[in-house]
Design a protein around this motif. Sequence first.
Motif, PDB file in Angstrom:
ATOM      1  N   PHE A 164       0.828  -1.193   0.000  1.00  0.00           N
ATOM      2  CA  PHE A 164       0.000   0.000   0.000  1.00  0.00           C
ATOM      3  C   PHE A 164       0.870   1.252   0.000  1.00  0.00           C
ATOM      4  O   PHE A 164       1.934   1.263   0.627  1.00  0.00           O
ATOM      5  CB  PHE A 164      -0.928   0.001   1.212  1.00  0.00           C
ATOM      6  CG  PHE A 164      -1.904  -1.142   1.190  1.00  0.00           C
ATOM      7  CD1 PHE A 164      -3.026  -1.088   0.388  1.00  0.00           C
ATOM      8  CD2 PHE A 164      -1.685  -2.274   1.948  1.00  0.00           C
ATOM      9  CE1 PHE A 164      -3.930  -2.144   0.349  1.00  0.00           C
ATOM     10  CE2 PHE A 164      -2.580  -3.338   1.917  1.00  0.00           C
ATOM     11  CZ  PHE A 164      -3.695  -3.264   1.110  1.00  0.00           C
ATOM     12  N   PRO A 165       0.417   2.293  -0.676  1.00  0.00           N
ATOM     13  CA  PRO A 165       1.180   3.549  -0.687  1.00  0.00           C
ATOM     14  C   PRO A 165       1.358   4.089   0.739  1.00  0.00           C
ATOM     15  O   PRO A 165       0.387   4.138   1.506  1.00  0.00           O
ATOM     16  CB  PRO A 165       0.302   4.495  -1.518  1.00  0.00           C
ATOM     17  CG  PRO A 165      -0.557   3.606  -2.354  1.00  0.00           C
ATOM     18  CD  PRO A 165      -0.785   2.375  -1.520  1.00  0.00           C
ATOM     19  N   PRO A 166       2.572   4.458   1.093  1.00  0.00           N
ATOM     20  CA  PRO A 166       2.852   4.921   2.460  1.00  0.00           C
ATOM     21  C   PRO A 166       1.977   6.102   2.890  1.00  0.00           C
ATOM     22  O   PRO A 166       1.580   6.181   4.056  1.00  0.00           O
ATOM     23  CB  PRO A 166       4.324   5.320   2.427  1.00  0.00           C
ATOM     24  CG  PRO A 166       4.895   4.657   1.234  1.00  0.00           C
ATOM     25  CD  PRO A 166       3.776   4.428   0.274  1.00  0.00           C
ATOM     26  N   GLU A 167       1.658   6.991   1.970  1.00  0.00           N
ATOM     27  CA  GLU A 167       0.853   8.155   2.338  1.00  0.00           C
ATOM     28  C   GLU A 167      -0.575   7.752   2.706  1.00  0.00           C
ATOM     29  O   GLU A 167      -1.205   8.364   3.574  1.00  0.00           O
ATOM     30  CB  GLU A 167       0.847   9.216   1.225  1.00  0.00           C
ATOM     31  CG  GLU A 167       0.165   8.813  -0.061  1.00  0.00           C
ATOM     32  CD  GLU A 167       1.046   8.045  -1.054  1.00  0.00           C
ATOM     33  OE1 GLU A 167       0.583   7.876  -2.209  1.00  0.00           O
ATOM     34  OE2 GLU A 167       2.166   7.628  -0.709  1.00  0.00           O
ATOM     35  N   ILE A 168      -1.081   6.693   2.095  1.00  0.00           N
ATOM     36  CA  ILE A 168      -2.429   6.215   2.432  1.00  0.00           C
ATOM     37  C   ILE A 168      -2.390   5.486   3.777  1.00  0.00           C
ATOM     38  O   ILE A 168      -3.276   5.678   4.616  1.00  0.00           O
ATOM     39  CB  ILE A 168      -2.992   5.333   1.303  1.00  0.00           C
ATOM     40  CG1 ILE A 168      -3.298   6.221   0.084  1.00  0.00           C
ATOM     41  CG2 ILE A 168      -4.246   4.585   1.765  1.00  0.00           C
ATOM     42  CD1 ILE A 168      -3.805   5.498  -1.133  1.00  0.00           C
TER      43      ILE A 168
END
Length: 116
Positions: free
Chosen positions: A95-99
């Motif tokens: 998963f994208p770290p920002e999400i």
Amino acid sequence: MKFEKYGIEGKEIKFGLLETIMDHHRFVREGQWDYERAMYDMKYEKQSTGEVFYLRIPVYAIQGEIEDRHAIVRMMTPLLGKHYYPHGVEYDEEFPPEIVKDCERRLTGLLETLEK
């Protein structure tokens, strides 16, 4: 991806109060419920790729039925999943770290409200 360290799993609360809290935190239930279970979702869409992710919090009734404001529900472990059209949501992904970071922030805020 499971978010187990936030203390949400196992919380018991009246369904009507939970509806108000989840609405305040912008989680939606939509049509994802039956008389015993419900799922609250927070949708994320990554604009650069068009990928869709859902932070989901499942609950189940331990006394009464979903839709009865006085029913008691138990919250389960929050999950982050990636949506694949038309197949559904997969939870064992990168998963994208920002999400992930935003999910952690939202879960922390939700827990603070639940404990008040």
